[in-house]
Design a protein around this motif. Structure first.
Motif, short mmCIF file in Angstrom:
data_model
loop_
_atom_site.label_atom_id
_atom_site.label_comp_id
_atom_site.label_asym_id
_atom_site.label_seq_id
_atom_site.Cartn_x
_atom_site.Cartn_y
_atom_site.Cartn_z
N PHE A 78 0.85 -1.18 0.00
CA PHE A 78 0.00 0.00 0.00
C PHE A 78 0.89 1.23 0.00
CE2 PHE A 78 -2.33 3.13 2.84
CZ PHE A 78 -3.11 3.65 1.82
N VAL A 79 0.66 2.13 -0.97
CA VAL A 79 1.47 3.34 -1.10
C VAL A 79 0.54 4.55 -1.15
CG1 VAL A 79 3.26 4.54 -2.39
CG2 VAL A 79 3.20 2.04 -2.41
N THR A 80 0.84 5.55 -0.31
CA THR A 80 0.04 6.77 -0.30
C THR A 80 0.89 7.96 0.08
OG1 THR A 80 -2.00 7.78 0.55
CG2 THR A 80 -0.71 6.51 2.12
N ASN A 112 -5.32 17.14 0.25
CA ASN A 112 -6.25 16.66 -0.76
C ASN A 112 -5.87 17.15 -2.14
OD1 ASN A 112 -7.76 15.32 1.15
ND2 ASN A 112 -9.27 16.97 1.40
N GLY A 113 -5.89 16.24 -3.09
CA GLY A 113 -5.55 16.57 -4.46
C GLY A 113 -4.08 16.42 -4.79
N HIS A 114 -3.26 16.20 -3.76
CA HIS A 114 -1.81 16.09 -3.97
C HIS A 114 -1.21 14.93 -3.18
CE1 HIS A 114 -1.88 20.08 -5.88
NE2 HIS A 114 -2.68 20.43 -4.90
N ASN A 115 -2.01 13.99 -2.79
CA ASN A 115 -1.54 12.98 -1.85
C ASN A 115 -1.67 11.54 -2.36
OD1 ASN A 115 -4.33 13.25 -1.70
ND2 ASN A 115 -4.44 12.86 0.50
N LEU A 137 -4.87 10.23 -8.72
CA LEU A 137 -3.73 11.03 -8.27
C LEU A 137 -2.42 10.24 -8.29
CD1 LEU A 137 -5.36 12.82 -5.19
CD2 LEU A 137 -5.04 13.74 -7.50
N SER A 138 -2.48 9.00 -8.75
CA SER A 138 -1.35 8.10 -8.58
C SER A 138 -0.81 7.57 -9.90
CB SER A 138 -1.74 6.93 -7.68
OG SER A 138 -2.15 7.41 -6.41
N ALA A 139 0.50 7.24 -9.89
CA ALA A 139 1.19 6.81 -11.10
C ALA A 139 2.08 5.61 -10.78
CB ALA A 139 2.03 7.95 -11.66
N LEU A 140 2.33 4.81 -11.82
CA LEU A 140 3.15 3.62 -11.67
C LEU A 140 4.09 3.47 -12.85
CD1 LEU A 140 3.75 0.75 -10.38
CD2 LEU A 140 1.95 -0.12 -11.91
N SER A 159 -8.49 4.56 -13.92
CA SER A 159 -8.47 5.78 -13.12
C SER A 159 -7.08 6.38 -12.94
CB SER A 159 -9.07 5.49 -11.74
OG SER A 159 -8.31 4.53 -11.05
N ALA A 160 -6.02 5.64 -13.20
CA ALA A 160 -4.66 6.08 -12.86
C ALA A 160 -4.24 7.35 -13.59
CB ALA A 160 -3.65 4.98 -13.16
#
Length: 210
Positions: A78-80, A112-115, A137-140, A159-160
């Motif tokens: 889990f990454v946040t 929010n929006g940057h996390n 909001l996330s990338a891989l 959604s990514a």
């Protein structure tokens, strides 16, 4: 470990596991938000510098206990609210949720929006199974080499923020659901190392196996 994740890396820190066996319940301490085998995050509490969190594991076994109450729901990773690098080589992962990695923002950490999370996952001589889920909001960046295999689905809900997938000629993926990536670099130009398994594989919106 009966009441925690196996490993937690916060902020600009790192953890390395070599020739070891770890087992934990995977239970976090934020109302099930942070349940996982391994968690990488930034709490913004000031006790860890901002930067890239790194987890490296070689020739080891990592498990979420089958007796855990969250065995069937917790992701292995889990990454946040952080950038992270996960390096895996010849590692055994045991978990029951079918979710290899969850990369997403939560209301618990960050602004929010940057996390979200920004993850580089490097697989070297590694067998990986399970879905990889991301939010907007996330990338891989996912790199497979030296005979690594991945069986699962990536960004199935589209959604990514972005997903970049790279494979060498010796590595293979097998889909268990429709997969959406922003870019693909495959050293096998015939894509014979991709088993579509009846599912669609989309690269920047276009189905590779249309």
């Amino acid at each position: 470990m009966n009441g925690s994740q196996n490993v937690v890396v916060e902020g600009k820190n790192s953890a390395t596991i070599t020739n070891s066996t770890l087992s934990a319940s995977g239970v976090g301490n934020r109302n099930n938000v942070d349940n996982a085998g391994v968690m990488l995050y930034q709490s913004m509490s000031g006790d860890a510098g901002n930067g890239t969190a790194t987890f490296t594991s070689t020739n080891s076994t990592l498990s979420i206990q089958s007796t855990s109450s969250i065995y069937k729901s917790a992701p292995m990773f889990f990454v946040t609210n952080t950038s992270a690098i996960v390096n895996l080589k010849n590692k055994t992962l045991k978990f029951g949720s079918g979710i290899l990695m969850s990369i997403k923002a939560t209301s618990e950490w960050g602004n929010n929006g940057h996390n979200g999370g920004n993850v580089t996952l490097n697989a070297d001589s590694q067998i990986l199974n399970g879905a990889i889920n991301l939010d907007q909001l996330s990338a891989l960046t996912f790199n497979l080499k030296n005979g690594s295999t991945y069986t699962g689905q990536i960004n199935n809900d589209q959604s990514a923020k972005s997903v970049k997938l790279t494979l060498d000629t010796s590595s293979k993926i097998t889909l268990t659901g429709d997969t959406y990536v922003s870019s693909l670099e495959d050293a096998d130009s015939t894509y014979s190392n991709i088993n579509f398994n009846g599912y669609k594989f989309y690269v920047n919106g276009k189905a590779l196996n249309a």
